[in-house]
Design an enzyme around this catalytic site. Structure first.
Site, mmCIF file in Angstrom:
data_model
loop_
_atom_site.group_PDB
_atom_site.id
_atom_site.type_symbol
_atom_site.label_atom_id
_atom_site.label_comp_id
_atom_site.label_asym_id
_atom_site.label_seq_id
_atom_site.Cartn_x
_atom_site.Cartn_y
_atom_site.Cartn_z
ATOM 1 N N ARG A 125 0.857 -1.177 0.000
ATOM 2 C CA ARG A 125 0.000 0.000 0.000
ATOM 3 C C ARG A 125 0.895 1.230 0.000
ATOM 4 O O ARG A 125 1.727 1.389 0.898
ATOM 5 C CB ARG A 125 -0.910 0.014 1.226
ATOM 6 C CG ARG A 125 -2.169 0.921 1.043
ATOM 7 C CD ARG A 125 -2.938 1.097 2.345
ATOM 8 N NE ARG A 125 -2.125 1.792 3.305
ATOM 9 C CZ ARG A 125 -2.011 1.455 4.597
ATOM 10 N NH1 ARG A 125 -2.681 0.441 5.093
ATOM 11 N NH2 ARG A 125 -1.220 2.140 5.395
ATOM 12 N N GLU A 144 5.066 6.885 2.419
ATOM 13 C CA GLU A 144 5.870 5.656 2.454
ATOM 14 C C GLU A 144 5.136 4.588 1.663
ATOM 15 O O GLU A 144 3.968 4.748 1.294
ATOM 16 C CB GLU A 144 6.048 5.166 3.901
ATOM 17 C CG GLU A 144 4.725 4.789 4.556
ATOM 18 C CD GLU A 144 4.853 3.798 5.709
ATOM 19 O OE1 GLU A 144 5.922 3.195 5.903
ATOM 20 O OE2 GLU A 144 3.847 3.625 6.413
ATOM 21 N N ASN A 146 4.141 0.544 2.131
ATOM 22 C CA ASN A 146 4.107 -0.569 3.089
ATOM 23 C C ASN A 146 4.151 -1.871 2.309
ATOM 24 O O ASN A 146 3.237 -2.149 1.537
ATOM 25 C CB ASN A 146 2.819 -0.512 3.901
ATOM 26 C CG ASN A 146 2.688 0.799 4.648
ATOM 27 O OD1 ASN A 146 3.303 0.994 5.684
ATOM 28 N ND2 ASN A 146 1.901 1.716 4.107
ATOM 29 N N SER A 151 -2.752 -2.945 6.039
ATOM 30 C CA SER A 151 -4.079 -3.345 6.514
ATOM 31 C C SER A 151 -5.194 -2.393 6.075
ATOM 32 O O SER A 151 -4.954 -1.410 5.397
ATOM 33 C CB SER A 151 -4.055 -3.474 8.036
ATOM 34 O OG SER A 151 -3.648 -2.255 8.603
ATOM 35 N N LYS A 305 12.440 2.431 5.369
ATOM 36 C CA LYS A 305 12.568 3.877 5.142
ATOM 37 C C LYS A 305 13.920 4.199 4.513
ATOM 38 O O LYS A 305 14.041 5.129 3.718
ATOM 39 C CB LYS A 305 12.416 4.628 6.471
ATOM 40 C CG LYS A 305 11.180 4.232 7.306
ATOM 41 C CD LYS A 305 9.929 4.904 6.890
ATOM 42 C CE LYS A 305 8.727 4.741 7.806
ATOM 43 N NZ LYS A 305 8.062 3.453 7.852
ATOM 44 N N LYS A 364 12.725 9.916 10.816
ATOM 45 C CA LYS A 364 12.103 8.589 10.823
ATOM 46 C C LYS A 364 13.103 7.469 11.074
ATOM 47 O O LYS A 364 14.071 7.322 10.337
ATOM 48 C CB LYS A 364 11.455 8.313 9.459
ATOM 49 C CG LYS A 364 10.362 9.279 9.066
ATOM 50 C CD LYS A 364 9.640 8.757 7.828
ATOM 51 C CE LYS A 364 8.461 9.617 7.473
ATOM 52 N NZ LYS A 364 7.633 9.001 6.429
ATOM 53 N N GLU A 368 7.770 0.472 11.530
ATOM 54 C CA GLU A 368 6.448 0.513 10.917
ATOM 55 C C GLU A 368 5.397 0.629 12.011
ATOM 56 O O GLU A 368 5.687 0.452 13.184
ATOM 57 C CB GLU A 368 6.197 -0.777 10.122
ATOM 58 C CG GLU A 368 7.221 -1.063 9.047
ATOM 59 C CD GLU A 368 7.217 -0.011 7.955
ATOM 60 O OE1 GLU A 368 6.146 0.527 7.646
ATOM 61 O OE2 GLU A 368 8.300 0.287 7.434
ATOM 62 N N GLY A 369 4.179 0.901 11.590
ATOM 63 C CA GLY A 369 3.054 0.799 12.507
ATOM 64 C C GLY A 369 2.665 2.095 13.193
ATOM 65 O O GLY A 369 1.730 2.122 13.980
ATOM 66 N N ARG A 450 -7.469 7.547 5.176
ATOM 67 C CA ARG A 450 -7.446 7.654 6.641
ATOM 68 C C ARG A 450 -7.316 9.120 7.013
ATOM 69 O O ARG A 450 -6.571 9.857 6.376
ATOM 70 C CB ARG A 450 -6.252 6.887 7.214
ATOM 71 C CG ARG A 450 -6.385 5.387 7.070
ATOM 72 C CD ARG A 450 -5.113 4.700 7.509
ATOM 73 N NE ARG A 450 -3.991 5.122 6.694
ATOM 74 C CZ ARG A 450 -2.717 4.902 6.992
ATOM 75 N NH1 ARG A 450 -2.405 4.266 8.105
ATOM 76 N NH2 ARG A 450 -1.758 5.314 6.196
HETATM 77 P P1 ADP Z 1 4.837 4.124 9.694
HETATM 78 O O1 ADP Z 1 5.598 3.046 9.018
HETATM 79 O O2 ADP Z 1 5.042 4.153 11.157
HETATM 80 O O3 ADP Z 1 3.395 4.118 9.274
HETATM 81 P P2 ADP Z 1 5.009 6.589 8.190
HETATM 82 O O4 ADP Z 1 6.147 7.013 7.341
HETATM 83 O O5 ADP Z 1 3.782 6.186 7.462
HETATM 84 O O6 ADP Z 1 5.517 5.464 9.176
HETATM 85 O O7 ADP Z 1 4.671 7.764 9.185
HETATM 86 C C1 ADP Z 1 3.614 7.658 10.127
HETATM 87 C C2 ADP Z 1 2.708 8.878 10.044
HETATM 88 O O8 ADP Z 1 3.475 10.064 10.240
HETATM 89 C C3 ADP Z 1 2.039 9.052 8.699
HETATM 90 O O9 ADP Z 1 0.840 8.320 8.650
HETATM 91 C C4 ADP Z 1 1.829 10.547 8.652
HETATM 92 O O10 ADP Z 1 0.663 10.903 9.362
HETATM 93 C C5 ADP Z 1 3.020 11.094 9.400
HETATM 94 N N1 ADP Z 1 4.102 11.448 8.457
HETATM 95 C C6 ADP Z 1 5.059 10.621 7.999
HETATM 96 N N2 ADP Z 1 5.880 11.240 7.137
HETATM 97 C C7 ADP Z 1 5.430 12.501 7.044
HETATM 98 C C8 ADP Z 1 5.854 13.652 6.309
HETATM 99 N N3 ADP Z 1 6.908 13.596 5.506
HETATM 100 N N4 ADP Z 1 5.148 14.786 6.456
HETATM 101 C C9 ADP Z 1 4.080 14.848 7.284
HETATM 102 N N5 ADP Z 1 3.628 13.808 8.003
HETATM 103 C C10 ADP Z 1 4.285 12.639 7.891
HETATM 104 MG MG MG Z 2 2.568 4.620 7.516
#
Ligand code: ADP
Ligand code: MG
Length: 474
Positions: A125, A144, A146, A151, A305, A364, A368-369, A450
């Site tokens: 996803r 990102e 996944n 899910s 990442k 970051k 994940e999660g 979401r």
């Molecule tokens: P995870 O693998 O924990 O889901 P993500 O990269 O999806 O990691 O980051 C988790 C959440 O953080 C995202 O769902 C988003 O709400 C926020 N986020 C992540 N990267 C960014 C970004 N570059 N700018 C703004 N919000 C972000």
């Molecule tokens: Mg995410």
């Protein structure tokens, strides 16, 4: 652009009535989750959190996200087969991040032994936000991708009916009819079914590998149902079950409880807390087997990442997708700025920039999660602490995406009805199947929207921050 029902948002009585209808509709449609108190029991359940109203999504960006999904499928698959690229890219990370290191060790061990698996199934996803940018024109930016345990493809297929009902209650029949049908779980199941068929043993089963705590079981059951409907047997097992009852025969066919397993679909195994020593051994057994793993461990690593950051370097996409200039351009257009913190001048420079202006970035780790990223003052403090240490290579830096907030109501059990300023994240599900060198399926399978209140920087639906939503295209 405001939603066509914006005026209604001021009428509290109407909203209350609509919310009551919405919750019953969610229960009726099966937008369900087990409760926090009894996460492994289905005798009392609740609705999964969702928005009262659909959220406005620019249709051009929605279409752009769908149009690039097959490219991302090809890209992830190419990375997973590129031993050198994964090795070089993760070299600095595995020195400081134990979890990635352990996954990488299994990856290398399996390659050394020689792959028994010949059919490959990817379910991913790709998540995006709509960046306002400086000119005010929203742009699609990838958060990102996944590649394991992505899910909500099941529950999201049921929110359309709920939001359609809410719009009708508000008198918006025309708008209700414009909500797009969406059923990722069917597309994902078709991929699993194809892999099962190509595995070529009609008596073999599909095994969902599930966590000890299974609150989100109904989301998984949606996919499971699609498989049963196609007369494919599904079993649910934990790593613990694999450790106790799993075995390989001479041809490295996987058996559990005497049943041959054709496909292992992981809804587990993506965070360090999923593993103890026995679970790592179980993971190794699964990876060594001939069964189709969704994903295999190389594909899981492709979703880190660190790999995401490396893909944004000049020339890397071209190297991974030779002769596909258009796919490369479509993919690159979705990238936000991503920066390596590897030891050296480039890393030093970006660390200094982020300390000077933390609001511009997200820090970051390889996790994940949800709930792991650092922002603002926390980001600055963390960077100051690790700026001169190799520890910093466990992280990447990313430009912070700044979407335009919109008012919505987040419906959650035991919470009062109140308006929130919200931002949304759009995910597109991808599914592909490869036999040897031949791609036999490559599709976009549906979407997930979401939405969360702006005061939460981070966190998904499972983490209790974001809620399910339905896009309303304008
Ligand atoms: P995870 O693998 O924990 O889901 P993500 O990269 O999806 O990691 O980051 C988790 C959440 O953080 C995202 O769902 C988003 O709400 C926020 N986020 C992540 N990267 C960014 C970004 N570059 N700018 C703004 N919000 C972000
Ligand atoms: Mg995410």
């Amino acid at each position: 652009q405001p939603a066509p029902w914006a005026a209604v948002l001021r009428d509290e009585e109407v909203l209350r009535e609509a919310a009551a209808v919405a919750v019953d509709a969610a229960l009726l449609e099966g937008v369900l989750m087990r409760t926090e108190g009894f996460p492994n029991a289905s005798d009392v359940v609740n609705y999964a959190p969702f928005t009262l109203l659909p959220s406005v999504v620019p249709s051009a960006l929605f279409e752009q996200a769908y149009a690039v999904q097959q490219d991302f499928n090809l890209l992830v698959d190419a990375i997973s087969q590129n031993k050198e690229f994964l090795e070089q890219t993760l070299a600095s990370t595995v020195k400081v991040d134990d979890f990635t290191a352990q996954l990488f060790r299994i990856h290398m061990q399996v390659l050394e032994e020689g792959l028994a698996q010949s059919v490959f199934l990817g379910i991913n996803r790709s998540d995006y936000m709509f960046d306002c940018g400086v000119n005010g024109i929203p742009a699609l930016k990838q958060i990102e991708i996944n590649t394991i345990a992505a899910s909500f493809g099941g529950l999201t297929s049921r929110t359309v009916a709920v939001h359609g009902r809410v719009l009708k209650v508000l008198g918006k029949f025309e708008e209700a009819s414009r909500l797009l049908p969406n059923n990722p779980s069917k597309g994902l199941a078709l991929g699993i079914a194809k892999a099962w068929e190509l595995y070529g043993s009609p008596s073999a089963v599909v095994m969902f590998l599930v966590e000890e705590v299974q609150r989100n079981i109904f989301d998984q059951r949606c996919i499971e149902n699609e498989l049963w409907n196609r007369n494919i047997r599904v079993i649910r097992k934990r790593f613990r079950d694999v450790f106790e009852k799993g075995s390989l025969d001479d041809a490295r066919r996987l058996y559990i409880d005497g049943q041959e397993v054709a496909v292992v679909y992981y809804r587990e195994g993506y965070v360090p807390t999923n593993y103890d020593q026995q679970n790592w051994e179980a993971r190794l057994l699964l990876e060594r087997s001939r069964a189709v793993k969704c994903p295999d461990i190389a594909t899981q690593l492709a979703g880190t990442k660190k790999v995401q950051q490396e893909l944004s370097r000049p020339g890397i996409l071209e190297m991974l997708l030779p002769g596909r200039a258009e796919a490369v351009a479509r993919i690159r257009a979705t990238f936000a700025g991503l920066y390596s913190l590897d030891v050296g001048e480039e890393g030093d420079r970006v660390v200094a920039e982020a300390i000077a202006d933390p609001e511009r970035f997200v820090l970051k780790p390889q996790r994940e999660g949800g709930g792991n990223n650092l922002y603002g003052e926390e980001l600055r403090q963390a960077l100051e602490k690790i700026r001169d240490s190799p520890e910093r290579t466990a992280y990447i830096l990313m430009d912070k995406i700044k979407p335009q907030p919109a008012i919505n109501y987040l419906l959650r059990a035991h919470s009062p009805l109140q308006a929130s300023e919200c931002i949304s994240e759009l995910g597109i599900f991808g599914v592909y199947v490869r036999r040897g060198k031949e791609m036999v399926m490559n599709k976009a399978a549906g979407h997930l929207l979401r939405t969360k209140a702006i005061e939460h920087a981070d966190g998904g639906v499972a983490a209790g921050v974001a809620v399910l939503d339905t896009p309303y295209l304008v």
